[in-house]
Design a protein around this motif. Structure first.
Motif, PDB file in Angstrom:
ATOM      1  N   ALA A 152      33.050  67.676 -49.647  1.00  0.00           N
ATOM      2  CA  ALA A 152      32.426  67.715 -50.968  1.00  0.00           C
ATOM      3  C   ALA A 152      33.386  68.271 -52.004  1.00  0.00           C
ATOM      4  N   GLU A 153      34.174  69.286 -51.607  1.00  0.00           N
ATOM      5  CA  GLU A 153      35.114  69.895 -52.547  1.00  0.00           C
ATOM      6  C   GLU A 153      36.309  68.995 -52.839  1.00  0.00           C
ATOM      7  N   SER A 154      36.693  68.162 -51.865  1.00  0.00           N
ATOM      8  CA  SER A 154      37.909  67.358 -52.052  1.00  0.00           C
ATOM      9  C   SER A 154      37.614  65.947 -52.539  1.00  0.00           C
ATOM     10  N   LEU A 155      36.344  65.581 -52.692  1.00  0.00           N
ATOM     11  CA  LEU A 155      36.012  64.199 -53.042  1.00  0.00           C
ATOM     12  C   LEU A 155      36.652  63.784 -54.367  1.00  0.00           C
ATOM     13  N   TYR A 156      36.512  64.611 -55.388  1.00  0.00           N
ATOM     14  CA  TYR A 156      37.084  64.219 -56.682  1.00  0.00           C
ATOM     15  C   TYR A 156      38.608  64.165 -56.643  1.00  0.00           C
ATOM     16  N   PRO A 157      39.304  65.202 -56.119  1.00  0.00           N
ATOM     17  CA  PRO A 157      40.766  65.077 -56.016  1.00  0.00           C
ATOM     18  C   PRO A 157      41.195  63.874 -55.186  1.00  0.00           C
ATOM     19  N   ASP A 158      40.448  63.568 -54.120  1.00  0.00           N
ATOM     20  CA  ASP A 158      40.789  62.408 -53.303  1.00  0.00           C
ATOM     21  C   ASP A 158      40.577  61.106 -54.071  1.00  0.00           C
ATOM     22  N   ALA A 159      39.538  61.055 -54.901  1.00  0.00           N
ATOM     23  CA  ALA A 159      39.302  59.863 -55.727  1.00  0.00           C
ATOM     24  C   ALA A 159      40.435  59.682 -56.729  1.00  0.00           C
ATOM     25  N   VAL A 160      40.876  60.793 -57.325  1.00  0.00           N
ATOM     26  CA  VAL A 160      42.010  60.724 -58.251  1.00  0.00           C
ATOM     27  C   VAL A 160      43.256  60.251 -57.513  1.00  0.00           C
ATOM     28  N   SER A 161      43.500  60.811 -56.334  1.00  0.00           N
ATOM     29  CA  SER A 161      44.689  60.439 -55.556  1.00  0.00           C
ATOM     30  C   SER A 161      44.666  58.958 -55.184  1.00  0.00           C
ATOM     31  N   LEU A 162      43.493  58.440 -54.794  1.00  0.00           N
ATOM     32  CA  LEU A 162      43.389  57.021 -54.449  1.00  0.00           C
ATOM     33  C   LEU A 162      43.687  56.146 -55.657  1.00  0.00           C
ATOM     34  N   SER A 163      43.157  56.517 -56.810  1.00  0.00           N
ATOM     35  CA  SER A 163      43.409  55.715 -58.008  1.00  0.00           C
ATOM     36  C   SER A 163      44.877  55.760 -58.393  1.00  0.00           C
ATOM     37  N   GLY A 167      37.405  48.719 -67.139  1.00  0.00           N
ATOM     38  CA  GLY A 167      37.371  50.177 -67.084  1.00  0.00           C
ATOM     39  C   GLY A 167      36.171  50.744 -67.809  1.00  0.00           C
ATOM     40  N   ALA A 168      35.842  50.159 -68.970  1.00  0.00           N
ATOM     41  CA  ALA A 168      34.689  50.629 -69.733  1.00  0.00           C
ATOM     42  C   ALA A 168      33.394  50.406 -68.970  1.00  0.00           C
ATOM     43  N   ALA A 169      33.268  49.244 -68.316  1.00  0.00           N
ATOM     44  CA  ALA A 169      32.059  48.949 -67.539  1.00  0.00           C
ATOM     45  C   ALA A 169      31.925  49.905 -66.357  1.00  0.00           C
ATOM     46  N   ALA A 170      33.039  50.149 -65.662  1.00  0.00           N
ATOM     47  CA  ALA A 170      33.009  51.072 -64.529  1.00  0.00           C
ATOM     48  C   ALA A 170      32.646  52.480 -64.975  1.00  0.00           C
ATOM     49  N   THR A 171      33.163  52.898 -66.127  1.00  0.00           N
ATOM     50  CA  THR A 171      32.840  54.222 -66.657  1.00  0.00           C
ATOM     51  C   THR A 171      31.371  54.309 -67.051  1.00  0.00           C
ATOM     52  N   THR A 172      30.853  53.283 -67.692  1.00  0.00           N
ATOM     53  CA  THR A 172      29.443  53.271 -68.084  1.00  0.00           C
ATOM     54  C   THR A 172      28.535  53.366 -66.871  1.00  0.00           C
ATOM     55  N   MET A 173      28.967  52.797 -65.748  1.00  0.00           N
ATOM     56  CA  MET A 173      28.155  52.829 -64.530  1.00  0.00           C
ATOM     57  C   MET A 173      28.070  54.218 -63.913  1.00  0.00           C
ATOM     58  N   LEU A 174      28.896  55.159 -64.390  1.00  0.00           N
ATOM     59  CA  LEU A 174      28.772  56.539 -63.906  1.00  0.00           C
ATOM     60  C   LEU A 174      27.424  57.140 -64.272  1.00  0.00           C
ATOM     61  N   PHE A 175      26.704  56.492 -65.162  1.00  0.00           N
ATOM     62  CA  PHE A 175      25.358  56.954 -65.512  1.00  0.00           C
ATOM     63  C   PHE A 175      24.446  57.020 -64.298  1.00  0.00           C
ATOM     64  N   ILE A 176      24.682  56.182 -63.307  1.00  0.00           N
ATOM     65  CA  ILE A 176      23.778  56.149 -62.145  1.00  0.00           C
ATOM     66  C   ILE A 176      24.121  57.233 -61.125  1.00  0.00           C
ATOM     67  N   ALA A 177      25.099  58.085 -61.419  1.00  0.00           N
ATOM     68  CA  ALA A 177      25.532  59.097 -60.457  1.00  0.00           C
ATOM     69  C   ALA A 177      24.421  60.098 -60.153  1.00  0.00           C
ATOM     70  N   THR A 178      23.988  60.133 -58.909  1.00  0.00           N
ATOM     71  CA  THR A 178      22.983  61.072 -58.410  1.00  0.00           C
ATOM     72  C   THR A 178      23.401  61.487 -57.004  1.00  0.00           C
ATOM     73  N   PRO A 179      22.699  62.439 -56.392  1.00  0.00           N
ATOM     74  CA  PRO A 179      23.035  62.785 -55.006  1.00  0.00           C
ATOM     75  C   PRO A 179      22.925  61.607 -54.046  1.00  0.00           C
ATOM     76  N   ALA A 180      22.133  60.591 -54.400  1.00  0.00           N
ATOM     77  CA  ALA A 180      21.985  59.425 -53.527  1.00  0.00           C
ATOM     78  C   ALA A 180      23.084  58.384 -53.767  1.00  0.00           C
ATOM     79  N   PHE A 239      34.649  55.475 -60.469  1.00  0.00           N
ATOM     80  CA  PHE A 239      35.697  56.251 -61.135  1.00  0.00           C
ATOM     81  C   PHE A 239      37.080  55.739 -60.746  1.00  0.00           C
ATOM     82  N   VAL A 240      37.281  55.412 -59.465  1.00  0.00           N
ATOM     83  CA  VAL A 240      38.571  54.871 -59.019  1.00  0.00           C
ATOM     84  C   VAL A 240      38.900  53.589 -59.779  1.00  0.00           C
ATOM     85  N   VAL A 241      37.910  52.699 -59.901  1.00  0.00           N
ATOM     86  CA  VAL A 241      38.106  51.446 -60.641  1.00  0.00           C
ATOM     87  C   VAL A 241      38.426  51.738 -62.108  1.00  0.00           C
ATOM     88  N   ALA A 242      37.692  52.694 -62.692  1.00  0.00           N
ATOM     89  CA  ALA A 242      37.904  53.036 -64.098  1.00  0.00           C
ATOM     90  C   ALA A 242      39.300  53.602 -64.332  1.00  0.00           C
TER      91      ALA A 242
END
Length: 465
Positions: free
Chosen positions: A70-81, A113-126, A135-138
């Motif tokens: 959980a702690e490394s998910l965002y850094p890992d997403a950045v690294s993948l992008s 990129g704009a569409a992928a960023t707009t889709m971050l609206f659906i971000a929930t625990p599920a 985010f990687v696509v964006a």
């Protein structure tokens, strides 16, 4: 007023005010993504969602010996992008030099990129994993769009206008990103006043960055004009194969254009130092000004958000101010002045920083040199690359900025692991600035410009007078 001198296509003049205004508007558009999504909201929000879904120390993905927590998910997403950018951006740049559709490619990655960023609206625990993928696509799309955006700088301006227009682009970006961030921070901080939960306010803010990017980006790109490609695909070959060959050719040309290569290595070092200072400054300030004095990280939140906003708006003036300095002393010397100030900031943080007031002062100093060092570096590099090869070389330039940003964080992490001192760790970054300064001092930028077949700003200005 537009000059009648053609760029790569005699049908479209260079230094056209309307086209330059559209180019600047794109920086205004995409900066909402870098401030609201990357700098302020998405990282902590994604981590909180992942922790709610799998627990504070839970495993999100297990890939053999490599675990994503959980702690490394965002850094890992950045690294993948960043890895995907490293793989694809040079190829995209090489491809662009063989087509006359830079505008369409820029528009495609802007809207994707704009569409992928707009889709971050659906971000929930599920749906947090889907949000991480979006985010990687964006972020990949952001990097790809910048390759084509930078390549337009050479097509729409003459050499004597590049410092000014590049600085204006960064300046407009700081204002655009700052305006959206200010609106979104009001929404998040006063969410209950608006009848929203904090999570919903964050989701709306993330989506607004996508809409901001897409809407303003669309209208900015519409003002740009495609020029005929300076290079043609040989008969019997395909775009993919010729792109690979063009990329290989660009790397070979860097071996021939030794002064350009020297500048690129110097830029790699000092820009990595700049990006590391930006990236770790919040951690450094929280630990040195709050946690070490018995306060909590929550006490630092409003201070950090205010600091980010201040930097955005002061950086606007800094970018324009350093363009004026470059006119007086030359682009290379102006960059060196900014790098010496960066070095002074690091020494100040190590030896003297002890209060929030001092941190505001240090933040203002960073803001003043932030835009200048980056915008003038882009403008100087634009004059060091051969005509018709702009996108390929900017593809390499872009990965030198993004694909190598691990050097500073690695040094910082190793020093703090060995010493336990954030001050020792930030002082270690001087090595990157010192290396960049020395290499830039040893770079004959005049020879680099002439070797690439281009003119110095004063030569270009004289030829157009």
């Amino acid at each position: 007023m537009a000059y009648s001198v053609p760029s790569t296509d005699s049908a479209h003049p260079v230094n056209d005010r309307r086209e330059i205004a559209g180019w600047r508007l794109y920086d205004w558009a995409n900066s909402g993504f870098t401030t609201t999504v990357i700098a302020a909201l998405f990282g902590p929000f994604l981590e909180a969602l992942a922790k709610e879904a799998v627990g504070p120390s839970g495993t999100v993905l297990s890939l053999g010996i490599y675990k994503v927590t959980a702690e490394s998910l965002y850094p890992d997403a950045v690294s993948l992008s960043v890895l995907l950018q490293f793989l694809f951006l040079p190829l995209l740049g090489a491809l662009a030099d063989y087509t006359n559709i830079k505008k369409q490619l820029l528009m495609f990655f802007c809207l994707l990129g704009a569409a992928a960023t707009t889709m971050l609206f659906i971000a929930t625990p599920a749906t947090y994993l889907f949000a991480a993928l979006a985010f990687v696509v964006a972020n990949l799309s952001f990097g790809a769009s910048i390759v084509f955006y930078n390549a337009f700088l050479n097509e729409i301006t003459t050499e004597d206008m590049r410092d000014k227009v590049s600085s204006q682009g960064f300046a407009f970006g700081y204002i655009g990103g700052g305006v959206l961030l200010a609106v979104n921070l009001v929404l998040v901080v006063f969410a209950e006043t608006f009848g929203l939960t904090t999570a919903m306010a964050v989701r709306i803010s993330l989506a607004s960055a996508g809409l901001w990017w897409g809407i303003f980006g669309y209208f900015g790109i519409q003002r740009l004009k495609n020029r005929a490609s300076a290079r043609k695909v040989p008969p019997g070959q395909h775009y993919i194969t010729v792109s690979v060959r063009e990329l290989w050719s660009a790397f070979r040309d860097l071996g021939r254009l030794r002064q350009t290569l020297r500048f690129l290595i110097g830029y790699l070092l000092y820009n990595d130092g700049i990006q590391t200072v930006i990236g770790i400054s919040s951690v450094f300030l929280v630990n040195e000004l709050f946690l070490s004095k018995g306060q909590t990280s929550d006490d630092a939140q409003s201070f950090l958000l205010g600091l980010v906003l201040m930097i955005q708006f002061v950086a606007f003036g800094g970018a324009l101010g350093f363009e004026r300095i470059s006119r007086k002393v030359g682009t290379k010397r102006a960059i060196l002045i900014s790098l010496f100030i960066w070095t002074g900031v690091i020494v100040y943080a190590y030896a003297f920083l002890d209060s929030v007031f001092q941190a505001w002062f240090m933040g203002a100093a960073i803001a003043l040199v932030l835009g200048g060092s980056q915008s003038l570096s882009r403008a100087l590099f634009s004059r060091m690359i051969p005509h018709g090869r702009e996108a390929a070389f900017y593809g390499i330039y872009e990965i030198s900025e993004r694909g190598t940003s691990w050097i500073g964080p690695f040094i910082f992490a190793r020093v703090i692991a060995a010493t336990g001192s954030y001050r020792q760790a930030i002082l270690s970054l001087i090595a990157l600035f010192a290396g960049g300064i020395v290499i830039l001092l040893l770079t004959n930028t005049t020879k680099a410009i002439h070797d690439a077949g281009n003119q110095l700003p004063e030569e270009a200005a004289a030829s157009h007078s």
